[in-house]
Design an enzyme around this catalytic site. Structure first.
Site: not given
Ligand SMILES: *Cc1c(COP(=O)(O)O)cnc(C)c1O
Length: 418
Positions: A275-278, A318, A345-346, A373
Site C-alpha cells: 500500500e505505498p502512498g508517499r 512534523y 497568523c501562527e 500529504y
Molecule cells: C498511510 C497508510 C499507508 C500509506 O503510507 P505511506 O507512508 O504514504 O506509503 C498505507 N497503508 C495504511 C494502512 C496507511 O494508514
C-alpha cells in the site's frame, strides 16, 4: 526533487517550464509530473516480477482525481481509509475488487457501502470492528471479506506521529491477541477470512523494520496454520520513505526484492499486497509559491510567500524539511539566509527555515517533494481558498483542480436563521 531540473536559469518539470505554469495558473499551486508518478508505480510493479502481487496505492497520500485516474489506468488497486476515499476511487472508475479498506474507525455506513461496492478486503483493527462487520454483512445477506491488521510491535524509527506499528499506537491488534480474533472470525457466518495485514509507519528510511515485521507476520501465519486456519493473502502496508533532503531510503526495487527473499527463504508463497502512498506521489510533485515580501530585522531574515501552513502543513506538523528552489535561478552573490514563512497568523506557519537563497519580491519558489500529504492536508484556515493543482504531461500541463473561489468557500454556509 526528482522530476525538476534547471535548464539555464529556469526550473522545469518534465518539458514544462514552472515559470509558465505559475504565470498561467497563479500561486499557490501544486504541480505534479505524470511521468514521475507512473515511473514510481511501475518500479514497484516490475520489482515483483511474476510473484503474485497487487499494488494498492494509498489514497490518503494524495486523492486528487487525476492521480487516481492515472494510477487506475496502470492497473493499480487502492488502499482507502474512509468512505469519502472510496467515493473518489469509484468516481474515476477504479476497480472495487482491488480496493482494501484500512482504518480504526470505520462507521456502519462506510462498511455497508464498501461491502455493497464489492471491495476486495476490509482490514480490521479491533474485535469490536469484527463484530460490527459481521452484523452489517448479515443485514446485507453477504459474507464480508476481511483481513486482520496485526500490530507487530516494531519500531519504525520515524516521526512519532507517523509510527503505527508499536504496541502503544492505536492501530492493529497485538500479535499475542490476534490468534483468538482469528478463531472468532473463522466461526462467524458472515465473514470470510482472507488474510493478514500490517502497516508499521510512514517515511521509513531503513529496510530492517519492514523485514522484521515480515518475519514476525510469517511466524504468525504458521501459528495460524497450526490451528488449521489457512490465509490466502498477505498485505504488507505502505510506508517506504522518500528523499526530502539528505535521506537515502531504499529504492522500491530493493525493498521488494528484500521482501521476496524472505518469503522465499521462509517458504511462504502467499500473494502479497502493498500500500505505498508517499513513495509513489511524494517526489512527483512541487508546490509553487510567489514571494510577497522580503522582511528583515536585526535577528532574522524572512521571505514572506503566498503559500502557508494551510496549503502545506508538513513543516508545522512534523518539523518536516522540504527543499526550496527558485524557479528562476538568480545571482548567488545576493543570497542570504532566510526563513520562508506564510501569511497565516501562527508562528508555526513556516515552509522552511535557515535557507540560503537569492530571491526578490514577485519571484516564484518551488517547494520540493510536496506531492504526498500536501494538498490532502490543506485547509481553509484564515479563510484562505485551497490551492490549484496541475498535472504536467510532457510539454503540456492540465489544470486538474482550479483554485477554490470565495463563492465555493462560502456557498455551503448560511447566516444565522431568523
Ligand atoms: C498511510 C497508510 C499507508 C500509506 O503510507 P505511506 O507512508 O504514504 O506509503 C498505507 N497503508 C495504511 C494502512 C496507511 O494508514
Amino acid at each position: 526533487m526528482e522530476p525538476c531540473h534547471y535548464e539555464g536559469e529556469a526550473l522545469w518539470i518534465e518539458r514544462a517550464c514552472l515559470t509558465d505554469i505559475a504565470a498561467a495558473v497563479g500561486t499557490p499551486c501544486y504541480v505534479y509530473s505524470r511521468a514521475a508518478l507512473e515511473q514510481n508505480w511501475l518500479a514497484f510493479d516490475a520489482a515483483f516480477g511474476d510473484y503474485p502481487h497487487q499494488i494498492c496505492y494509498a489514497v490518503k497520500a494524495n486523492g486528487s482525481l487525476a492521480i487516481l485516474d492515472l494510477l487506475g489506468r496502470l492497473g493499480s488497486g487502492f488502499d482507502i481509509v474512509s468512505g469519502g476515499e472510496l467515493e473518489r476511487v469509484l468516481y474515476v472508475g477504479g476497480d472495487p475488487s482491488q480496493v482494501v479498506f484500512s482504518g480504526v474507525g470505520k462507521s456502519k455506513a462506510e462498511i455497508r457501502r464498501a461491502l455493497q461496492a464489492g471491495i476486495k478486503c476490509l482490514n480490521l483493527e479491533s474485535d469490536a470492528e469484527l463484530y460490527r462487520v459481521d452484523d452489517v454483512a448479515e443485514q446485507l445477506g453477504l459474507k464480508a471479506p476481511i483481513a486482520i491488521r496485526i500490530n507487530p510491535d516494531i519500531d519504525a524509527k520515524t516521526h512519532p506521529y507517523i509510527a503505527t506499528g508499536l504496541r502503544d499506537n492505536k492501530f492493529g491488534i497485538a500479535v499475542e491477541a490476534a490468534v483468538e480474533t482469528y478463531r472468532v472470525a473463522c466461526a462467524m457466518d458472515h465473514v470470510e477470512v482472507l488474510g493478514v495485514a500490517c502497516h508499521i509507519g510512514s517515511q521509513l528510511i531503513e529496510l530492517s523494520p519492514f523485514l522484521n515485521a515480515l518475519e514476525r507476520i510469517i511466524d504468525f501465519i504458521f501459528e495460524l496454520q497450526n490451528e488449521g486456519i489457512e490465509l490466502t493473502h498477505l498485505d504488507l502496508g505502505g510506508g517506504l520513505g522518500i528523499r526530502y533532503g539528505d535521506e537515502s531510503p531504499p529504492l522500491p526495487r530493493e525493498y521488494i526484492v528484500a521482501l521476496l527473499e524472505i518469503l522465499h527463504r521462509r517458504d511462504c508463497a502467499l500473494p502479497v499486497s502493498i500500500e505505498p502512498g508517499r513513495s509513489i506521489v511524494g517526489n512527483a510533485g512541487v508546490l509553487l509559491t510567489r514571494v510577497e515580501y522580503l522582511k528583515e530585522n536585526a535577528w532574522r531574515n524572512f521571505v514572506v510567500v503566498d503559500a502557508a501552513m494551510n496549503d502545506l502543513i508538513r513543516p508545522a506538523l512534523y518539523q518536516a524539511w522540504h527543499d526550496v528552489l527558485p524557479v528562476k535561478r538568480a545571482d548567488g552573490k545576493h543570497s542570504k539566509v532566510y526563513d520562508i514563512v506564510g501569511p497565516v497568523c501562527e508562528s508555526g506557519d513556516f515552509l522552511a527555515k535557515d535557507r540560503r537563497l537569492a530571491t526578490a519580491e514577485g519571484e516564484v519558489l518551488a517547494v520540493g517533494s510536496a506531492g504526498a500529504y500536501g494538498f490532502v492536508l490543506s485547509s481553509n484556515y484564515n479563510a484562505r481558498p485551497r490551492a490549484a493543482e496541475v498535472m504536467v504531461d510532457g510539454d503540456e500541463f492540465h489544470l486538474v483542480r482550479p483554485r477554490e473561489t470565495f463563492d465555493q468557500m462560502l456557498g455551503h454556509e448560511s447566516r444565522f436563521p431568523g
